[in-house]
Write a protein that holds these residues in place. Structure first.
Motif, short mmCIF file in Angstrom:
data_model
loop_
_atom_site.label_atom_id
_atom_site.label_comp_id
_atom_site.label_asym_id
_atom_site.label_seq_id
_atom_site.Cartn_x
_atom_site.Cartn_y
_atom_site.Cartn_z
N UNK A 16 0.81 -1.22 0.00
CA UNK A 16 0.00 0.00 0.00
C UNK A 16 0.84 1.27 0.00
N UNK A 17 2.14 1.16 0.14
CA UNK A 17 2.99 2.34 0.14
C UNK A 17 2.82 3.19 1.39
N UNK A 18 2.59 2.53 2.53
CA UNK A 18 2.44 3.23 3.80
C UNK A 18 3.45 2.68 4.79
N UNK A 19 3.56 3.32 5.93
CA UNK A 19 4.47 2.86 6.97
C UNK A 19 3.86 1.66 7.71
N UNK A 20 4.70 0.74 8.14
CA UNK A 20 4.18 -0.38 8.94
C UNK A 20 3.66 0.13 10.28
N UNK A 21 4.14 1.29 10.71
CA UNK A 21 3.64 1.91 11.95
C UNK A 21 2.17 2.34 11.80
N UNK A 27 -4.38 -1.12 13.94
CA UNK A 27 -4.76 -2.28 14.77
C UNK A 27 -5.13 -1.82 16.17
N UNK A 28 -4.33 -0.92 16.74
CA UNK A 28 -4.57 -0.41 18.09
C UNK A 28 -5.92 0.31 18.17
N UNK A 29 -6.27 1.05 17.09
CA UNK A 29 -7.53 1.81 17.07
C UNK A 29 -8.71 1.02 16.52
N UNK A 30 -8.49 -0.24 16.17
CA UNK A 30 -9.58 -1.07 15.64
C UNK A 30 -9.95 -0.71 14.21
#
Length: 98
Positions: A16-21, A27-30
């Motif tokens: 997706x061309x985004x950061x793994x962070x 995931x943390x925010x659902x």
């Protein structure tokens, strides 16, 4: 040939061309696609990734259809001339979205 059915977070971030962070925050925010957590490892099934991609596409299509039904295009963010008092750089301009 062995077909892969899952991607780890770094592979999905690369796709997706985004950061793994960003995926960690989602995931943390659902938010984001469904994921598996096996031991300490996070995996995303291709079927869940594709379903999430499709849901995002559908959301964008629904928004553009709603705008088309209203019959106008949204305005761009612009400086509000009614709030400009002519004090030059000392006056902070505000933007509005209509």
């Amino acid at each position: 040939m062995l077909q892969r059915h899952c991607l780890n977070q770094k592979e999905l971030a690369r796709r997706w061309g985004i950061s793994h962070r960003t995926l960690e925050r989602w995931r943390y925010n659902g938010q984001g696609p469904a994921f598996l957590k096996l031991g300490g490892r996070v995996l995303y099934r291709l079927a869940d990734i594709e379903a999430f991609e499709q849901s995002q596409l559908q959301r964008a299509l629904k928004i553009s259809e709603a705008v088309a039904r209203v019959g106008h295009t949204p305005r761009r963010l612009t400086a509000d001339p009614a709030r400009d008092t002519g004090h030059g750089a000392t006056h902070q301009r505000t933007a509005r979205l209509c």
